[in-house]
Enzyme design. Structure first.
Site, mmCIF file in Angstrom:
data_model
loop_
_atom_site.group_PDB
_atom_site.id
_atom_site.type_symbol
_atom_site.label_atom_id
_atom_site.label_comp_id
_atom_site.label_asym_id
_atom_site.label_seq_id
_atom_site.Cartn_x
_atom_site.Cartn_y
_atom_site.Cartn_z
ATOM 1 N N HIS A 63 18.490 -17.991 50.271
ATOM 2 C CA HIS A 63 17.335 -18.077 50.366
ATOM 3 C C HIS A 63 16.890 -17.875 51.731
ATOM 4 O O HIS A 63 17.619 -18.183 52.756
ATOM 5 C CB HIS A 63 16.515 -19.640 49.995
ATOM 6 C CG HIS A 63 16.775 -20.094 48.768
ATOM 7 N ND1 HIS A 63 17.039 -21.399 48.478
ATOM 8 C CD2 HIS A 63 16.775 -19.247 47.425
ATOM 9 C CE1 HIS A 63 17.319 -21.572 47.104
ATOM 10 N NE2 HIS A 63 17.145 -20.206 46.737
ATOM 11 N N LYS A 94 15.999 -23.572 61.328
ATOM 12 C CA LYS A 94 16.169 -24.603 60.642
ATOM 13 C C LYS A 94 17.275 -25.280 61.236
ATOM 14 O O LYS A 94 18.224 -24.663 61.716
ATOM 15 C CB LYS A 94 16.133 -24.682 59.253
ATOM 16 C CG LYS A 94 17.097 -23.790 58.463
ATOM 17 C CD LYS A 94 16.874 -23.375 57.041
ATOM 18 C CE LYS A 94 17.457 -22.448 56.358
ATOM 19 N NZ LYS A 94 16.979 -22.130 55.284
ATOM 20 N N TYR A 102 17.481 -30.824 55.961
ATOM 21 C CA TYR A 102 16.639 -29.443 56.633
ATOM 22 C C TYR A 102 15.736 -29.926 57.376
ATOM 23 O O TYR A 102 14.994 -30.813 57.005
ATOM 24 C CB TYR A 102 16.293 -28.415 55.502
ATOM 25 C CG TYR A 102 17.175 -28.207 54.472
ATOM 26 C CD1 TYR A 102 17.862 -27.066 54.421
ATOM 27 C CD2 TYR A 102 17.117 -29.171 53.297
ATOM 28 C CE1 TYR A 102 18.500 -26.746 53.200
ATOM 29 C CE2 TYR A 102 17.628 -28.651 51.899
ATOM 30 C CZ TYR A 102 18.439 -27.636 51.851
ATOM 31 O OH TYR A 102 19.215 -27.331 50.875
#
Length: 188
Positions: free
Chosen positions: A65, A74, A134
């Protein structure tokens, strides 16, 4: 905590130093001051606005992704269990465009990654269950979602164990070649 440069441009590996004794352990998993100093950007840590967590059974693959537009930065860590984590650089101007790097993230040494905008990310759970956390620098916008098939032949990721489950979205993800073309690059 040490902060190391990964092979991929701009990706950092954060390496905590757990203190272990008869009770278990204690570790600092993030330090805003050290993070900001390493990036050379005071206040960079304050940009993280959302925390998310996934739980996956052994063999599950999530990804690959990414985000279009500004992308997203992130911090990724495995809070419980172990995962085989994969990053692919999708920044056409990057010296590591099209390259991937793989990492073991687990709850034994607590290494985690700083992933700047412009990367595909995916992982496979290696233990009975694995929790991945995350910390993201902007709210999720589904209109900016990108996905490349976890089994794309051009990326040729060798997942370390039998793939037991993949979401319908990930099964239907596009190819690395199509994303490269959409990015306007005939690069590697």
């Amino acid at each position: 905590m040490r902060i190391e440069q990964a092979e991929l441009a701009d990706v950092l590996v954060l390496v905590p130093d757990p203190v272990r004794d008869h009770r278990g352990l204690f570790t600092r998993t993030f330090d805003a001051g050290e993070f900001d100093a390493r990036l050379g950007m005071p206040g960079a840590a304050a940009a993280f606005v959302q925390d998310s967590q996934s739980r996956s059974a052994r063999g599950v693959v999530r990804g690959l992704h990414g985000r279009s537009g500004r992308g997203e930065a992130k911090l990724v860590r495995c809070a419980h269990g172990a995962v085989h984590d994969v990053l692919v650089d999708i920044r056409p101007a990057s010296p590591t465009f099209g390259r991937r790097q793989e990492f073991l993230l687990d709850d034994a040494d607590f290494r985690h990654l700083y992933v700047p905008p412009g990367f595909l990310h995916g992982f496979q759970a290696l233990t009975g269950s694995a929790d991945v956390c995350y910390r993201i620098d902007r709210p999720h916008d589904p209109a900016e979602d990108l996905a490349v098939a976890y089994d794309d032949p051009d990326l040729a990721i060798a997942w370390p164990t039998t793939v037991t489950a993949v979401s319908a979205r990930d099964r239907g993800a596009g190819s690395w070649a199509a994303l490269r073309a959409a990015l306007g690059s005939a690069g590697s």
